[in-house]
Design a protein around this motif. Structure first.
Motif, PDB file in Angstrom:
ATOM      1  N   ILE A 248       0.867  -1.184   0.000  1.00 51.00           N
ATOM      2  CA  ILE A 248       0.000   0.000   0.000  1.00 51.00           C
ATOM      3  C   ILE A 248       0.899   1.228   0.000  1.00 51.00           C
ATOM      4  CG2 ILE A 248      -1.638   1.363   1.351  1.00 51.00           C
ATOM      5  CD1 ILE A 248      -2.884  -1.228   2.323  1.00 51.00           C
ATOM      6  N   LYS A 249       0.676   2.049  -0.990  1.00 54.22           N
ATOM      7  CA  LYS A 249       1.493   3.251  -1.159  1.00 54.22           C
ATOM      8  C   LYS A 249       0.615   4.461  -0.871  1.00 54.22           C
ATOM      9  CE  LYS A 249       4.543   5.104  -4.779  1.00 54.22           C
ATOM     10  NZ  LYS A 249       4.948   4.883  -6.189  1.00 54.22           N
ATOM     11  N   ILE A 250       1.092   5.353  -0.035  1.00 56.71           N
ATOM     12  CA  ILE A 250       0.302   6.527   0.325  1.00 56.71           C
ATOM     13  C   ILE A 250       0.625   7.667  -0.633  1.00 56.71           C
ATOM     14  CG2 ILE A 250      -0.306   8.148   2.151  1.00 56.71           C
ATOM     15  CD1 ILE A 250      -1.003   5.154   2.676  1.00 56.71           C
ATOM     16  N   VAL A 251      -0.379   8.083  -1.375  1.00 53.95           N
ATOM     17  CA  VAL A 251      -0.238   9.222  -2.290  1.00 53.95           C
ATOM     18  C   VAL A 251      -1.437  10.131  -2.023  1.00 53.95           C
ATOM     19  CG1 VAL A 251      -0.116   9.997  -4.679  1.00 53.95           C
ATOM     20  CG2 VAL A 251       0.914   7.817  -4.026  1.00 53.95           C
ATOM     21  N   ARG A 252      -1.198  11.256  -1.420  1.00 54.26           N
ATOM     22  CA  ARG A 252      -2.325  12.082  -0.974  1.00 54.26           C
ATOM     23  C   ARG A 252      -2.914  12.938  -2.086  1.00 54.26           C
ATOM     24  NH1 ARG A 252      -2.614  11.279   4.343  1.00 54.26           N
ATOM     25  NH2 ARG A 252      -0.716  10.738   5.470  1.00 54.26           N
ATOM     26  N   ASP A 253      -2.184  13.086  -3.168  1.00 53.80           N
ATOM     27  CA  ASP A 253      -2.668  13.914  -4.266  1.00 53.80           C
ATOM     28  C   ASP A 253      -3.245  13.001  -5.352  1.00 53.80           C
ATOM     29  OD1 ASP A 253      -2.556  15.355  -6.887  1.00 53.80           O
ATOM     30  OD2 ASP A 253      -1.852  16.982  -5.610  1.00 53.80           O
ATOM     31  N   GLN A 254      -4.513  13.203  -5.704  1.00 52.59           N
ATOM     32  CA  GLN A 254      -5.159  12.319  -6.658  1.00 52.59           C
ATOM     33  C   GLN A 254      -4.592  12.476  -8.065  1.00 52.59           C
ATOM     34  OE1 GLN A 254      -9.204  13.520  -5.523  1.00 52.59           O
ATOM     35  NE2 GLN A 254      -9.609  11.392  -4.995  1.00 52.59           N
ATOM     36  N   ASN A 255      -4.071  13.652  -8.394  1.00 50.71           N
ATOM     37  CA  ASN A 255      -3.423  13.830  -9.695  1.00 50.71           C
ATOM     38  C   ASN A 255      -2.173  12.959  -9.789  1.00 50.71           C
ATOM     39  OD1 ASN A 255      -5.175  15.902 -10.814  1.00 50.71           O
ATOM     40  ND2 ASN A 255      -4.283  17.279  -9.287  1.00 50.71           N
ATOM     41  N   VAL A 256      -1.382  12.988  -8.737  1.00 49.98           N
ATOM     42  CA  VAL A 256      -0.168  12.186  -8.698  1.00 49.98           C
ATOM     43  C   VAL A 256      -0.521  10.699  -8.724  1.00 49.98           C
ATOM     44  CG1 VAL A 256       1.881  11.612  -7.351  1.00 49.98           C
ATOM     45  CG2 VAL A 256       1.093  13.991  -7.479  1.00 49.98           C
ATOM     46  N   ALA A 257      -1.553  10.339  -7.993  1.00 48.23           N
ATOM     47  CA  ALA A 257      -1.966   8.933  -7.936  1.00 48.23           C
ATOM     48  C   ALA A 257      -2.323   8.417  -9.328  1.00 48.23           C
ATOM     49  CB  ALA A 257      -3.154   8.784  -6.994  1.00 48.23           C
ATOM     50  N   PHE A 258      -3.070   9.203 -10.060  1.00 47.53           N
ATOM     51  CA  PHE A 258      -3.470   8.733 -11.386  1.00 47.53           C
ATOM     52  C   PHE A 258      -2.272   8.691 -12.333  1.00 47.53           C
ATOM     53  CE2 PHE A 258      -5.803   9.387 -15.524  1.00 47.53           C
ATOM     54  CZ  PHE A 258      -6.301   8.092 -15.564  1.00 47.53           C
ATOM     55  N   SER A 259      -1.370   9.621 -12.181  1.00 48.46           N
ATOM     56  CA  SER A 259      -0.155   9.607 -13.006  1.00 48.46           C
ATOM     57  C   SER A 259       0.642   8.328 -12.749  1.00 48.46           C
ATOM     58  CB  SER A 259       0.720  10.827 -12.694  1.00 48.46           C
ATOM     59  OG  SER A 259       0.080  12.004 -13.094  1.00 48.46           O
ATOM     60  N   GLN A 260       0.726   7.932 -11.492  1.00 41.69           N
ATOM     61  CA  GLN A 260       1.478   6.717 -11.161  1.00 41.69           C
ATOM     62  C   GLN A 260       0.761   5.475 -11.676  1.00 41.69           C
ATOM     63  OE1 GLN A 260       2.781   6.487  -7.094  1.00 41.69           O
ATOM     64  NE2 GLN A 260       3.855   8.457  -7.185  1.00 41.69           N
ATOM     65  N   TYR A 261      -0.554   5.523 -11.691  1.00 38.18           N
ATOM     66  CA  TYR A 261      -1.294   4.385 -12.260  1.00 38.18           C
ATOM     67  C   TYR A 261      -1.036   4.300 -13.767  1.00 38.18           C
ATOM     68  CZ  TYR A 261      -5.106   1.430 -13.806  1.00 38.18           C
ATOM     69  OH  TYR A 261      -5.833   0.422 -14.401  1.00 38.18           O
ATOM     70  N   LYS A 262      -1.057   5.436 -14.418  1.00 36.49           N
ATOM     71  CA  LYS A 262      -0.837   5.439 -15.871  1.00 36.49           C
ATOM     72  C   LYS A 262       0.574   4.974 -16.227  1.00 36.49           C
ATOM     73  CE  LYS A 262      -2.142   9.733 -16.655  1.00 36.49           C
ATOM     74  NZ  LYS A 262      -2.459  10.967 -17.419  1.00 36.49           N
ATOM     75  N   SER A 263       1.534   5.330 -15.397  1.00 34.09           N
ATOM     76  CA  SER A 263       2.911   4.959 -15.707  1.00 34.09           C
ATOM     77  C   SER A 263       3.245   3.526 -15.302  1.00 34.09           C
ATOM     78  CB  SER A 263       3.867   5.914 -14.981  1.00 34.09           C
ATOM     79  OG  SER A 263       3.814   5.686 -13.572  1.00 34.09           O
ATOM     80  N   GLY A 264       2.346   2.867 -14.600  1.00 33.70           N
ATOM     81  CA  GLY A 264       2.605   1.501 -14.159  1.00 33.70           C
ATOM     82  C   GLY A 264       3.311   1.419 -12.821  1.00 33.70           C
ATOM     83  N   GLU A 265       3.522   2.564 -12.171  1.00 35.01           N
ATOM     84  CA  GLU A 265       4.147   2.538 -10.843  1.00 35.01           C
ATOM     85  C   GLU A 265       3.188   1.956  -9.804  1.00 35.01           C
ATOM     86  OE1 GLU A 265       6.488   6.204  -9.717  1.00 35.01           O
ATOM     87  OE2 GLU A 265       5.528   6.928 -11.556  1.00 35.01           O
TER      88      GLU A 265
END
Length: 555
Positions: A248-265
């Motif tokens: 479980i990775k804590i990412v408080r910013d939803q923009n950053v979270a979606f970017s990491q999902y798109k990049s496969g992180e």
């Protein structure tokens, strides 16, 4: 963030929407085929052992101690590390039973005053010690102990005591027949007695660094506000999970979270409605969308203890100032449905004939005039005042949650049209929750609930003085109705619905919340991960069988 579900039990409707293309192949994952051995040829649809998943959460847990948890973030940790309920809900039928549960059988006495469970044989803690009836009795005794800060004690008031005559038998004795009794007991997540029996439950290092667990995964590493790593429990009583690691990775910013999902992180994330179509179109991405029986819904709460919100007319005025449908279109891109009461349309206890605050600015202005809050002379657009004090308040939300930030901003604009100055304040999640639940230094706050399957749990929110009653709502008739609704002779849902309907009408008439909408649940999941369907439950449920998820690639 959602508060933790106050209680879970049976519900009526709730349909998994729009996942037909995904649902069918996911069902194949439930087949009891053995996992492929490492390096062995893999057949399509055959579970593979090994691999990892990285999930993004927007808020970190506060504890992993089951008896202290009050929030969904902590719940997500708990259900991985501690997960040995006596009964489980079937995700599709919502029938509460022994399938995949620790109890192999149970019996409710004919007078409704005693429930006896017989445990499976060979159920173990992660250290190899047996999970016994004594662990459940120990945990229940701690739940009843007033020295333990267990927030849901009131919901167990009708269970007087537990006895464990042997290692595999646990008996609960009730003071009176109690309709949600089985669901209430299913919520007991046992602690290892041999670990905790001489410890202070409220404050000890094991609450954040447990050594022994019962769940499919075990907490291996937790770096606050960064990440938590869970590894497969070789002794999980339903078998070792296919995945080796769940992070479980804590990412408080939803923009950053979606970017990491798109990049496969990241592999798994709750999607904002605005990102859903883009996520759907991504290569190697699968999306999940449904309205769950355990509904997730959003509200604006009023602190009724404070002026001017202790005036019903002010609360009503603010409620009339919200155009819910427009809010749904702007904030949720249409992926939600309006709600107006204490239970959502997904619940068997839902009633529609409650006080509804349909968007009406003229009515809102009239109510504020009647409450004595007047516009400045010669300035019809100015801030209202009364007895020399301007009508100014604050609305809080947790930072990083873009949807709630949008709601706050829209509410600020609507309030300004009414002549109310509303200051928007975003705050870090834990500090925000502490403000709402403990210090009460708040006027308006935006939060959500994950509804339980039985509305009995809402007693903790709407009865006088209960721990989750953040608004300060108090109505003697509501206090009287909750116990009656939980003890209706025969426990017919139709009979109970009548009483919960009256509760809902009484609560909504006093406008303690602006009830906004029920969310369609939206998730993005890497195409390399094969889940099992959520069914009508949510990922916050310990019954969604995520230990059967596997990586198609074995990595």
């Amino acid at each position: 963030m959602n508060h933790r579900a106050p209680h879970r039990r049976l519900t009526r409707a709730a349909v998994a929407l729009g996942i037909g293309a995904l649902l069918f192949p996911l069902l194949a994952a439930c087949a009891p085929a053995p996992p492929a051995a490492p390096g062995a040829p893999v057949q399509p649809g055959q579970p593979v052992r090994g691999g990892t998943i990285t999930e993004i959460k927007f808020a970190d847990a506060s504890t992993i101690q089951p008896l202290l948890i009050q929030d969904a973030a902590s719940r997500a940790y708990e259900i991985k590390h501690y997960n040995a309920p006596l009964l489980r809900y079937d995700p599709e039928t919502l029938v509460l039973g022994t399938k995949d549960a620790v109890a192999e059988s149970f019996d409710l006495s004919s007078d409704g005053l005693r429930v006896t469970f017989r445990l499976r044989d060979n159920v173990k803690w992660s250290d190899g010690r047996p999970i016994t009836a004594h662990d459940y009795k120990f945990t229940f005794d701690k739940m009843k102990d007033p020295q333990v800060d267990f927030p849901y004690r009131a919901l167990y008031a009708r269970i007087e005591r537990a006895e464990a005559p042997d290692d595999r038998t646990i008996i609960f004795y009730l003071s009176e027949p109690f309709c949600p009794i089985l669901g209430q007991i299913a919520d007991i997540n046992p602690l290892p007695k041999h670990v905790f029996e001489n410890l202070n439950i409220n404050d000890n290092p094991l609450n954040i660094k447990p050594t022994v667990g019962s769940g499919p995964f075990l907490l291996k590493e937790w770096v606050r506000d960064s990440h938590a790593v869970f590894t497969a429990n070789e002794n999980f009583y339903l078998g070792r999970p296919y995945l080796d690691t769940w992070t479980i990775k804590i990412v408080r910013d939803q923009n950053v979270a979606f970017s990491q999902y798109k990049s496969g992180e990241a592999d798994f994330v709750a999607l904002r409605a605005q990102d859903f179509e883009e996520a759907k179109a991504l290569p190697n991405s699968q999306v999940i969308q449904f309205y769950a029986a355990q509904s997730s819904w959003t509200y604006i709460g009023f602190n009724m203890r404070r002026e001017p919100l202790n005036d019903l007319r002010v609360r009503q005025a603010l409620s009339y100032a919200v155009d819910r449908q427009q809010l749904i279109e702007r904030v949720r891109y249409g992926r939600a449905r309006p709600t107006q009461g204490i239970v959502t349309p997904s619940s068997w206890a839902y009633v529609d004939d409650v006080t509804k605050f349909t968007y009406d600015m003229a009515k809102a202005n009239q109510l504020l005039d009647e409450a004595g809050w007047r516009r400045p002379p010669n300035n019809p657009q100015g801030i209202r005042s009364k007895d020399g004090r301007e009508l100014r308040m604050r609305i809080f939300y947790n930072t990083g949650n873009n949807e709630r930030e949008m709601i706050a901003t829209i509410m600020q604009a609507q309030a300004r049209q009414l002549g109310i100055e509303l200051e928007v304040i975003g705050e870090e999640f834990q500090a925000y929750i502490n403000r709402v639940n403990n210090t009460r230094d708040v006027e308006l706050f935006i939060l959500g609930w994950l509804s339980g399957l039985d509305p009995n749990g809402t007693e903790n929110i709407w009865s006088t003085g209960k721990p989750q009653n953040a608004t300060g709502f108090s109505n003697p008739r509501v206090d009287e109705l909750y116990p009656r609704a939980a003890t209706v002779p025969g426990c017919k849902e139709s009979d109970r619905r009548v009483l919960y309907g009256e509760i809902s009408r009484l609560v909504t008439a006093e406008a303690p919340y602006i009830f906004l909408y029920e969310n369609e649940l939206l998730y993005g999941l890497s195409g390399r991960i094969q889940p099992v369907p959520f069914g009508k439950l949510t990922d916050a449920s310990r019954d969604t069988r995520y230990w059967l998820w596997y990586s198609k690639t074995g990595r």
